[in-house]
Design a protein around this motif. Sequence first.
Motif: not given
Length: 221
Positions: A35-40
């Motif tokens: 998974g990829i978590n977008f920070q902003q």
Amino acid sequence: MCELGYVTTPTVVVNAKDEPAVIDYARKSANPTVGINFQQTLRKTKPAPAVALYTSTGPSKSYPGLLKSDIMAPGSLVLAAWSPKVASVQIGLIVNLRSDYNLISGTSMACPHASGVAKLLKGAHPGWSANAIRSALMDTANPLDTTRNPILDDGDSFNSASPLAMGTGHVDPNRALEPGLIYDATSQEYVNLLCSTNFTRKQSYPSLDHAPMIVPNHLPI
């Protein structure tokens, strides 16, 4: 930016140190996931828009009397559909990744925006010529950014963009629908302009000894 190449789409890149652990996990897990978590996510950026660093500027090389560019449109890192048969990301020299979408910058992205608006104007005003549509787009373009100040030019130390870089401004589809005044031009007027340049056959066709005489029956925007 990663050490193996430039990636313009959401991507997970695994370095050589972590590679064995990832492969082991993928082989032993019944349902391996990543998974990829977008920070902003940035919205309502100010100032925007701006003339991109890579933008070509005028005037026209073939006829300096034409103050190109005409207009500017969104063209930097535009997310759009992409052919999965063409690699969207390259890592190193041999790894090509494919996707249905891609982030692309340049005229390749700005042109579809402007062309789409032109098509909408043609639907709203079927009797308008290509030049009338161009006039409507140019006459209603916005020369100001979101701070209500002149659009800046990234390629000119962030000074105010000149018409040679941004044309008349950023395309404004809603205003273009009812421009109030448009300037049309016929094919003959373009022929007259070409004739006034006094180009010789050699200047017009430097690679041909006997160039054909071509008179267009239509002219693009």
